[in-house]
Scaffold this motif. Structure first.
Motif, PDB file in Angstrom:
ATOM      1  N   TYR A 223       0.845  -1.186   0.000  1.00 55.25           N
ATOM      2  CA  TYR A 223       0.000   0.000   0.000  1.00 55.25           C
ATOM      3  C   TYR A 223       0.887   1.245   0.000  1.00 55.25           C
ATOM      4  O   TYR A 223       2.024   1.208   0.460  1.00 55.25           O
TER       5      TYR A 223
ATOM      6  N   PHE B  64       3.587   0.883   2.791  1.00 57.24           N
ATOM      7  CA  PHE B  64       3.348  -0.142   3.798  1.00 57.24           C
ATOM      8  C   PHE B  64       3.185  -1.500   3.135  1.00 57.24           C
ATOM      9  O   PHE B  64       2.484  -1.642   2.140  1.00 57.24           O
TER      10      PHE B  64
ATOM     11  N   GLN C 139       6.223  -1.505   9.450  1.00 60.96           N
ATOM     12  CA  GLN C 139       6.378  -0.186  10.074  1.00 60.96           C
ATOM     13  C   GLN C 139       6.428   0.941   9.065  1.00 60.96           C
ATOM     14  O   GLN C 139       6.416   2.113   9.442  1.00 60.96           O
TER      15      GLN C 139
ATOM     16  N   GLN D 236     -11.410  -4.444  10.973  1.00 59.86           N
ATOM     17  CA  GLN D 236     -10.288  -4.196  11.870  1.00 59.86           C
ATOM     18  C   GLN D 236     -10.259  -2.726  12.278  1.00 59.86           C
ATOM     19  O   GLN D 236     -10.636  -1.850  11.500  1.00 59.86           O
TER      20      GLN D 236
ATOM     21  N   PHE E 101      -7.368   0.063  13.613  1.00 57.95           N
ATOM     22  CA  PHE E 101      -5.941   0.332  13.713  1.00 57.95           C
ATOM     23  C   PHE E 101      -5.723   1.679  14.393  1.00 57.95           C
ATOM     24  O   PHE E 101      -6.545   2.594  14.264  1.00 57.95           O
TER      25      PHE E 101
ATOM     26  N   GLN F 167      -2.803   4.578  14.150  1.00 55.77           N
ATOM     27  CA  GLN F 167      -1.553   5.032  13.545  1.00 55.77           C
ATOM     28  C   GLN F 167      -0.944   6.056  14.500  1.00 55.77           C
ATOM     29  O   GLN F 167      -1.515   7.146  14.700  1.00 55.77           O
TER      30      GLN F 167
ATOM     31  N   GLN G 290       3.412   4.357  12.533  1.00 54.83           N
ATOM     32  CA  GLN G 290       3.179   2.910  12.585  1.00 54.83           C
ATOM     33  C   GLN G 290       1.695   2.591  12.682  1.00 54.83           C
ATOM     34  O   GLN G 290       0.956   3.276  13.398  1.00 54.83           O
ATOM     35  N   LEU G 291       1.262   1.567  11.959  1.00 53.66           N
ATOM     36  CA  LEU G 291      -0.113   1.087  12.031  1.00 53.66           C
ATOM     37  C   LEU G 291      -0.167  -0.066  13.017  1.00 53.66           C
ATOM     38  O   LEU G 291       0.364  -1.144  12.759  1.00 53.66           O
TER      39      LEU G 291
ATOM     40  N   ASN H  25      -2.297  -2.799  15.161  1.00 50.34           N
ATOM     41  CA  ASN H  25      -3.576  -3.522  15.211  1.00 50.34           C
ATOM     42  C   ASN H  25      -4.201  -3.360  16.596  1.00 50.34           C
ATOM     43  O   ASN H  25      -3.568  -3.639  17.616  1.00 50.34           O
TER      44      ASN H  25
ATOM     45  N   PHE I 106      -8.000  -4.138  17.063  1.00 50.42           N
ATOM     46  CA  PHE I 106      -9.003  -5.195  17.132  1.00 50.42           C
ATOM     47  C   PHE I 106      -9.283  -5.769  15.749  1.00 50.42           C
ATOM     48  O   PHE I 106      -9.309  -5.046  14.776  1.00 50.42           O
TER      49      PHE I 106
ATOM     50  N   PHE J  11      -8.062   4.221  12.494  1.00 47.73           N
ATOM     51  CA  PHE J  11      -8.659   3.771  11.240  1.00 47.73           C
ATOM     52  C   PHE J  11      -9.512   2.527  11.467  1.00 47.73           C
ATOM     53  O   PHE J  11      -9.121   1.619  12.188  1.00 47.73           O
TER      54      PHE J  11
ATOM     55  N   LEU K 261      -8.318  -4.265   1.348  1.00 43.85           N
ATOM     56  CA  LEU K 261      -8.635  -3.743   2.673  1.00 43.85           C
ATOM     57  C   LEU K 261      -8.987  -2.279   2.488  1.00 43.85           C
ATOM     58  O   LEU K 261      -8.129  -1.468   2.144  1.00 43.85           O
TER      59      LEU K 261
ATOM     60  N   PHE L  53     -10.028   1.256   3.759  1.00 37.14           N
ATOM     61  CA  PHE L  53      -9.886   2.047   4.968  1.00 37.14           C
ATOM     62  C   PHE L  53     -10.874   3.210   4.975  1.00 37.14           C
ATOM     63  O   PHE L  53     -11.174   3.803   3.932  1.00 37.14           O
TER      64      PHE L  53
END
Lengths: 113, 111
Positions: free
Chosen positions: A35, A90, A106, B33, B35, B37, B42-43, B45, B47, B86, B99, B101
């Motif tokens: 992504y 990503f 990351q 999900q 997220f 950030q 950094q993303l 997780n 849930f 997100f 996915l 967002f």
């Protein structure tokens, strides 16, 4: 447990240069994704690999190529970088299609000047 | 393709306050999900919650799949909760599964 690991974390390129972003996961996941995230555009899918040996284009594939080297590794190549490819990249993976959780690396912050 | 909408777009909280973030989606999904950030990009997780309720410390989430929404609750907020939250669902697009967002909720927690 490292999860999804991307290298490098930061990179500056000159217009026209090439580079490869590396991604590896140690969760034995089948599917992997690349992504890019840009301000105001959210996360957009570049390429994905549903399983080892397969790759498919996503929403914004132009200017990129990918290689699913093996089950663990999925690389993204910029053959001739352009300023429009300045972004945060990503890599993500998940166990299988349909019902499974995705995990992200990351990120790689790439600037093309 | 599937649409994901998040509200509110921005939220400023005083440390210790509680908040509820909402995610609406346009089609039935079998995976959703949340997220976080963080300010370093950094993303994380939070849930994986296709339906039902889950809790993890001060955070909890509820998804009502039949009504096409999910809620993320943050209790006793801390400055480290700042960042962008997100919601994302897997949806079939013309080029395959993706996915999808939402635009995110920017949370700022002040001390």
């Amino acid at each position: 447990n490292a999860g999804v690991t991307q290298t490098p974390k930061f990179q500056v390129l000159k217009t026209g240069q090439s580079m490869t972003l590396q991604c590896a996961q140690d969760m034995n996941h089948n599917s992997m994704y690349w992504y890019r995230q840009d301000p105001g555009m959210g996360l957009r899918l570049i390429y994905y690999s549903a399983s080892e040996g397969t790759t498919d284009k996503g929403e914004v594939p132009n200017g990129y190529n990918v290689s699913r080297l093996n089950k663990r590794e999925f690389s993204l190549r910029l053959e001739s970088a352009a300023p429009s490819q300045t972004s945060v990249y990503f890599c993500a993976s998940r166990a299988r299609g349909g019902i499974s959780e995705a995990f992200f690396g990351q990120g790689t912050r790439l600037t093309v000047v | 393709g599937i649409q994901v909408e998040q509200s509110p777009p921005d939220l400023i909280l005083q440390e210790g306050a509680n908040s509820t973030l909402r995610c609406n989606f346009s089609d039935s999904v079998n995976n959703l999900q949340w997220f976080h950030q963080n300010p370093w990009g950094q993303l994380i997780n939070l849930f994986y919650i296709p339906s039902g309720t889950k809790q993890n410390g001060r955070l909890s989430a509820t998804t009502v799949a039949t009504e096409r929404y999910s809620l993320l609750y943050i209790s006793s907020s801390q400055t480290t909760d700042s960042g962008v939250y997100f919601c994302a669902v897997w949806g079939f697009m013309e080029y395959g599964n993706k996915l999808v967002f939402g635009a995110g909720t920017i949370l700022r927690v002040k001390s």
